[in-house]
Design a protein around this motif. Structure first.
Motif, PDB file in Angstrom:
ATOM      1  N   GLN A 115       0.829  -1.212   0.000  1.00  0.00           N
ATOM      2  CA  GLN A 115       0.000   0.000   0.000  1.00  0.00           C
ATOM      3  C   GLN A 115       0.865   1.265   0.000  1.00  0.00           C
ATOM      4  O   GLN A 115       0.604   2.210  -0.730  1.00  0.00           O
ATOM      5  CB  GLN A 115      -0.926   0.016   1.228  1.00  0.00           C
ATOM      6  N   TYR A 116       1.907   1.264   0.842  1.00  0.00           N
ATOM      7  CA  TYR A 116       2.775   2.435   0.911  1.00  0.00           C
ATOM      8  C   TYR A 116       3.591   2.593  -0.377  1.00  0.00           C
ATOM      9  O   TYR A 116       3.793   3.701  -0.867  1.00  0.00           O
ATOM     10  CB  TYR A 116       3.695   2.362   2.134  1.00  0.00           C
ATOM     11  N   LEU A 117       4.034   1.472  -0.929  1.00  0.00           N
ATOM     12  CA  LEU A 117       4.799   1.507  -2.177  1.00  0.00           C
ATOM     13  C   LEU A 117       3.962   2.079  -3.319  1.00  0.00           C
ATOM     14  O   LEU A 117       4.432   2.882  -4.118  1.00  0.00           O
ATOM     15  CB  LEU A 117       5.272   0.083  -2.511  1.00  0.00           C
ATOM     16  N   ASN A 118       2.685   1.674  -3.377  1.00  0.00           N
ATOM     17  CA  ASN A 118       1.810   2.103  -4.469  1.00  0.00           C
ATOM     18  C   ASN A 118       1.238   3.503  -4.262  1.00  0.00           C
ATOM     19  O   ASN A 118       0.507   4.006  -5.104  1.00  0.00           O
ATOM     20  CB  ASN A 118       0.650   1.107  -4.638  1.00  0.00           C
ATOM     21  N   ASN A 119       1.502   4.097  -3.107  1.00  0.00           N
ATOM     22  CA  ASN A 119       0.975   5.442  -2.822  1.00  0.00           C
ATOM     23  C   ASN A 119       2.093   6.331  -2.297  1.00  0.00           C
ATOM     24  O   ASN A 119       1.922   7.069  -1.336  1.00  0.00           O
ATOM     25  CB  ASN A 119      -0.149   5.350  -1.784  1.00  0.00           C
ATOM     26  N   SER A 120       3.247   6.241  -2.978  1.00  0.00           N
ATOM     27  CA  SER A 120       4.442   6.892  -2.449  1.00  0.00           C
ATOM     28  C   SER A 120       4.302   8.414  -2.353  1.00  0.00           C
ATOM     29  O   SER A 120       4.960   9.054  -1.551  1.00  0.00           O
ATOM     30  CB  SER A 120       5.661   6.516  -3.292  1.00  0.00           C
ATOM     31  N   GLU A 121       3.409   8.995  -3.175  1.00  0.00           N
ATOM     32  CA  GLU A 121       3.283  10.473  -3.179  1.00  0.00           C
ATOM     33  C   GLU A 121       2.354  10.979  -2.069  1.00  0.00           C
ATOM     34  O   GLU A 121       2.249  12.173  -1.840  1.00  0.00           O
ATOM     35  CB  GLU A 121       2.800  10.952  -4.555  1.00  0.00           C
ATOM     36  N   LYS A 122       1.693  10.048  -1.357  1.00  0.00           N
ATOM     37  CA  LYS A 122       0.721  10.471  -0.335  1.00  0.00           C
ATOM     38  C   LYS A 122       1.354  10.570   1.059  1.00  0.00           C
ATOM     39  O   LYS A 122       2.356   9.907   1.332  1.00  0.00           O
ATOM     40  CB  LYS A 122      -0.440   9.468  -0.271  1.00  0.00           C
ATOM     41  N   ARG A 123       0.744  11.371   1.928  1.00  0.00           N
ATOM     42  CA  ARG A 123       1.129  11.363   3.340  1.00  0.00           C
ATOM     43  C   ARG A 123       0.673  10.031   3.913  1.00  0.00           C
ATOM     44  O   ARG A 123      -0.374   9.509   3.534  1.00  0.00           O
ATOM     45  CB  ARG A 123       0.399  12.464   4.109  1.00  0.00           C
ATOM     46  N   LYS A 124       1.451   9.517   4.858  1.00  0.00           N
ATOM     47  CA  LYS A 124       1.175   8.142   5.293  1.00  0.00           C
ATOM     48  C   LYS A 124       0.999   8.047   6.813  1.00  0.00           C
ATOM     49  O   LYS A 124       1.814   8.581   7.573  1.00  0.00           O
ATOM     50  CB  LYS A 124       2.300   7.217   4.850  1.00  0.00           C
ATOM     51  N   ILE A 125      -0.061   7.325   7.197  1.00  0.00           N
ATOM     52  CA  ILE A 125      -0.386   7.117   8.613  1.00  0.00           C
ATOM     53  C   ILE A 125      -0.632   5.628   8.824  1.00  0.00           C
ATOM     54  O   ILE A 125      -1.192   4.960   7.950  1.00  0.00           O
ATOM     55  CB  ILE A 125      -1.659   7.916   8.995  1.00  0.00           C
ATOM     56  N   LEU A 126      -0.204   5.123   9.975  1.00  0.00           N
ATOM     57  CA  LEU A 126      -0.482   3.729  10.330  1.00  0.00           C
ATOM     58  C   LEU A 126      -1.183   3.717  11.685  1.00  0.00           C
ATOM     59  O   LEU A 126      -0.773   4.441  12.601  1.00  0.00           O
ATOM     60  CB  LEU A 126       0.828   2.930  10.418  1.00  0.00           C
ATOM     61  N   ALA A 127      -2.233   2.892  11.810  1.00  0.00           N
ATOM     62  CA  ALA A 127      -2.941   2.756  13.092  1.00  0.00           C
ATOM     63  C   ALA A 127      -2.955   1.293  13.514  1.00  0.00           C
ATOM     64  O   ALA A 127      -3.228   0.408  12.698  1.00  0.00           O
ATOM     65  CB  ALA A 127      -4.371   3.274  12.953  1.00  0.00           C
ATOM     66  N   LEU A 128      -2.625   1.044  14.765  1.00  0.00           N
ATOM     67  CA  LEU A 128      -2.707  -0.303  15.331  1.00  0.00           C
ATOM     68  C   LEU A 128      -2.953  -0.177  16.829  1.00  0.00           C
ATOM     69  O   LEU A 128      -2.848   0.919  17.394  1.00  0.00           O
ATOM     70  CB  LEU A 128      -1.445  -1.117  15.037  1.00  0.00           C
ATOM     71  N   HIS A 129      -3.271  -1.286  17.468  1.00  0.00           N
ATOM     72  CA  HIS A 129      -3.611  -1.208  18.898  1.00  0.00           C
ATOM     73  C   HIS A 129      -2.379  -1.239  19.808  1.00  0.00           C
ATOM     74  O   HIS A 129      -2.234  -0.401  20.689  1.00  0.00           O
ATOM     75  CB  HIS A 129      -4.545  -2.372  19.250  1.00  0.00           C
ATOM     76  N   HIS A 130      -1.501  -2.207  19.619  1.00  0.00           N
ATOM     77  CA  HIS A 130      -0.385  -2.417  20.558  1.00  0.00           C
ATOM     78  C   HIS A 130       0.730  -1.383  20.382  1.00  0.00           C
ATOM     79  O   HIS A 130       0.862  -0.762  19.326  1.00  0.00           O
ATOM     80  CB  HIS A 130       0.193  -3.827  20.374  1.00  0.00           C
ATOM     81  N   HIS A 131       1.552  -1.260  21.408  1.00  0.00           N
ATOM     82  CA  HIS A 131       2.693  -0.338  21.354  1.00  0.00           C
ATOM     83  C   HIS A 131       3.795  -0.919  20.475  1.00  0.00           C
ATOM     84  O   HIS A 131       4.233  -2.048  20.705  1.00  0.00           O
ATOM     85  CB  HIS A 131       3.296  -0.151  22.752  1.00  0.00           C
ATOM     86  N   LEU A 132       4.287  -0.164  19.506  1.00  0.00           N
ATOM     87  CA  LEU A 132       5.452  -0.608  18.735  1.00  0.00           C
ATOM     88  C   LEU A 132       6.734  -0.326  19.497  1.00  0.00           C
ATOM     89  O   LEU A 132       7.738  -1.012  19.339  1.00  0.00           O
ATOM     90  CB  LEU A 132       5.510   0.126  17.388  1.00  0.00           C
ATOM     91  N   ILE A 133       6.703   0.742  20.301  1.00  0.00           N
ATOM     92  CA  ILE A 133       7.846   1.113  21.151  1.00  0.00           C
ATOM     93  C   ILE A 133       7.296   1.294  22.560  1.00  0.00           C
ATOM     94  O   ILE A 133       6.223   1.892  22.736  1.00  0.00           O
ATOM     95  CB  ILE A 133       8.482   2.443  20.677  1.00  0.00           C
ATOM     96  N   ALA A 134       8.015   0.779  23.548  1.00  0.00           N
ATOM     97  CA  ALA A 134       7.527   0.841  24.923  1.00  0.00           C
ATOM     98  C   ALA A 134       7.402   2.278  25.414  1.00  0.00           C
ATOM     99  O   ALA A 134       8.150   3.166  24.998  1.00  0.00           O
ATOM    100  CB  ALA A 134       8.476   0.070  25.836  1.00  0.00           C
ATOM    101  N   VAL A 135       6.451   2.471  26.298  1.00  0.00           N
ATOM    102  CA  VAL A 135       6.205   3.779  26.903  1.00  0.00           C
ATOM    103  C   VAL A 135       6.527   3.680  28.392  1.00  0.00           C
ATOM    104  O   VAL A 135       6.074   2.741  29.050  1.00  0.00           O
ATOM    105  CB  VAL A 135       4.728   4.184  26.705  1.00  0.00           C
ATOM    106  N   PRO A 136       7.317   4.624  28.926  1.00  0.00           N
ATOM    107  CA  PRO A 136       7.635   4.535  30.348  1.00  0.00           C
ATOM    108  C   PRO A 136       6.393   4.672  31.223  1.00  0.00           C
ATOM    109  O   PRO A 136       5.438   5.339  30.832  1.00  0.00           O
ATOM    110  CB  PRO A 136       8.594   5.720  30.572  1.00  0.00           C
ATOM    111  N   TYR A 137       6.462   4.025  32.358  1.00  0.00           N
ATOM    112  CA  TYR A 137       5.404   4.159  33.349  1.00  0.00           C
ATOM    113  C   TYR A 137       4.055   3.689  32.805  1.00  0.00           C
ATOM    114  O   TYR A 137       3.018   4.288  33.038  1.00  0.00           O
ATOM    115  CB  TYR A 137       5.334   5.629  33.804  1.00  0.00           C
ATOM    116  N   SER A 138       4.092   2.610  31.995  1.00  0.00           N
ATOM    117  CA  SER A 138       2.825   2.088  31.480  1.00  0.00           C
ATOM    118  C   SER A 138       2.707   0.601  31.797  1.00  0.00           C
ATOM    119  O   SER A 138       1.977  -0.111  31.136  1.00  0.00           O
ATOM    120  CB  SER A 138       2.734   2.312  29.973  1.00  0.00           C
ATOM    121  N   SER A 139       3.485   0.142  32.768  1.00  0.00           N
ATOM    122  CA  SER A 139       3.471  -1.237  33.243  1.00  0.00           C
ATOM    123  C   SER A 139       4.342  -2.120  32.360  1.00  0.00           C
ATOM    124  O   SER A 139       4.362  -1.984  31.143  1.00  0.00           O
ATOM    125  CB  SER A 139       2.061  -1.791  33.337  1.00  0.00           C
ATOM    126  N   LYS A 140       5.045  -3.031  33.003  1.00  0.00           N
ATOM    127  CA  LYS A 140       5.955  -3.902  32.252  1.00  0.00           C
ATOM    128  C   LYS A 140       5.230  -5.082  31.628  1.00  0.00           C
ATOM    129  O   LYS A 140       5.835  -5.908  30.967  1.00  0.00           O
ATOM    130  CB  LYS A 140       7.072  -4.378  33.174  1.00  0.00           C
TER     131      LYS A 140
END
Ligand SMILES: [Fe+2]
Length: 270
Positions: free
Chosen positions: A132-157
């Motif tokens: 999708q991103y390859l075929n729409n290279s000229e567009k602004r791009k956003i991704l939405a998902l539920h889980h954290h891709l990078i950990a957040v401090p103070y959000s429980s281990k």
């Protein structure tokens, strides 16, 4: 371009706050002409039950804008039929929204596994988002998902990051994704890395908050050069700035006391 980011509605829980949802609908209606998209990053129900989906759909249908929704672990993993129920009411768990007006491609992916408490994006979705991103290279791009891709401090281990988060980060960097929206641990937060802004939303309509934050949601403003985010209190609808990002400068307005401050017993952040 303006986006409202909601998350972790937890309809069906005794802690679901109807008043917050009513306030959010009123808030969005007030900005209707400006808002391009409402993105909801999962846990729309508490246990993925048929009746819960039926109930939350009645609320979501009242949001008077375009919507992009992804499921969370409470929708999919808590109940053997959660995924089937989700698809019955909301369609595919992998979704695409292309806004011609703002020349933006927003993708929603499922990071929860059917009946299993681990998070994985999986090869099929990885291939889909890369295509999708390859075929729409000229567009602004956003991704939405539920889980954290990078950990957040103070959000429980106990948080679970997708086991293939590295592959997603690689795709984000390859295709210069501007913004990633997440929910899951009910902690409003933001990271910036390699040109991508990673934005986390609190629980928008439940009392399942961490620390002393109220139920809240994010109001995102984007133009060609700047990205700004306000956190909005779902009860009072008062706004608090979280991020001001320009090509030259990232102004991260930290309203949440960092765990490191507790550990040092000292105030080190402004
Ligand atoms: Fe949640």
């Amino acid at each position: 371009m303006e986006i409202i980011h909601l998350s972790d509605l937890h309809y069906g829980s005794a802690e679901f706050k109807e008043k917050c949802f009513e306030n959010i609908i009123e808030y969005i209606a007030g900005y209707k002409s400006k808002i391009d998209l409402v993105i909801i990053t999962g846990d729309i129900t508490d246990h993925g039950r048929y009746e819960e989906y039926e109930g939350i759909k009645r609320y979501i249908d009242r949001i008077p804008t375009e919507k992009l929704i992804v499921p969370g672990n409470h929708d999919i993993s808590k109940n053997g039929a959660g995924k089937i129920n989700y698809e019955t009411f909301f369609g595919s768990t992998t979704t695409t929204n292309i806004s011609k007006k703002s020349n933006c491609l927003a993708l929603g992916i499922c990071s929860a596994k059917d009946g299993i408490a681990i998070s994985e994006i999986g090869d099929q979705q990885l291939r889909y988002i890369a295509e999708q991103y390859l075929n729409n290279s000229e567009k602004r791009k956003i991704l939405a998902l539920h889980h954290h891709l990078i950990a957040v401090p103070y959000s429980s281990k106990s948080l679970n990051i997708p086991i293939d988060a590295g592959e997603v980060l690689e795709i984000l960097r390859m295709f210069e994704i501007e913004l990633v929206l997440m929910g899951h641990r009910h902690v409003p937060h933001v990271w910036t890395l390699n040109g991508t802004t990673f934005l986390y939303c609190g629980t928008s309509t439940s009392g399942k908050v961490r620390a002393n934050e109220p139920p809240c949601f994010n109001h995102i403003y984007m133009d060609d050069f700047e990205l700004e985010v306000d956190i909005v209190d779902s009860y009072s609808l008062n706004k608090q700035p979280l991020l001001r990002r320009t090509p030259k400068d990232v102004n991260f307005i930290k309203y949440r006391k960092a765990r490191i401050e507790y550990l040092l017993h000292a105030k080190i952040l402004g």
